[in-house]
Design a protein around this motif. Structure first.
Motif: not given
Length: 170
Positions: A121-138, A150-161
């Motif tokens: 839950r800190q954005g350091i392990c990669g366990e929660c990574v999912v793909r973004v299909l639309a929108g712009e991740p932060d 750039a391939e659309g992967l996203f860590a929902p534990c720490t990243s935003r939009s």
């Protein structure tokens, strides 16, 4: 005998210090020339890791060959995220969830019964990574490479939009 002195006397354990002198780590010699079948793994204090990774890139090591394990995130908050929150849409159902400024995407998903794997839950392990299909991740994680982002992967534990809505492949 202290543990430090035990290590210092062990010929298989080279000790390096960041205050200079003969025991300063020579990263160029330690890493050498990049080869396709070799990876670099680094763990330790943030400053040390950042220095090794920067030097490795300067020596031509590709980002995909550089692996790191941090114990806390080195990423600071971005100023580009949506103020006031944003929405996350699940591609499988079309259901949208509001993500307030003070909550993570992962927390909101779990709170709503969405099966989302997680660990640190800190954005350091990669366990929660999912793909973004639309929108712009932060991106605010410290696990994904720029290519993975750039391939659309996203860590929902720490990243935003940066956009009003992110659609996730969930």
């Amino acid at each position: 005998m202290t543990r430090a002195s035990e290590l210092a006397e062990n010929p298989r354990v080279p000790l390096h210090f960041d205050d200079g002198g003969p025991r300063l780590l020579d990263i160029t010699s330690a890493l050498g020339t990049p080869t396709p079948d070799t990876a670099v793994y680094v763990c330790g204090p943030g400053g040390f890791m950042d220095h090794v990774l920067e030097q490795a890139e300067a020596l031509g090591w590709p980002p995909a060959a550089l692996h790191k394990e941090r114990f806390t995130s080195s990423v600071t908050e971005s100023a580009g995220g949506k103020a006031g929150g944003f929405a996350v849409r699940l591609a499988s159902t079309g259901v949208e969830y509001r993500i307030p400024e003070d909550r993570s995407v992962l927390d909101v998903l779990l709170e709503n019964g969405i099966d989302a794997p997680s660990s640190c839950r800190q954005g350091i392990c990669g366990e929660c990574v999912v793909r973004v299909l639309a929108g712009e991740p932060d991106h605010r994680d410290d696990v994904l490479t720029p290519d993975e982002q750039a391939e659309g992967l996203f860590a929902p534990c720490t990243s935003r939009s940066r956009s009003q809505v992110l659609e996730l492949d969930l």
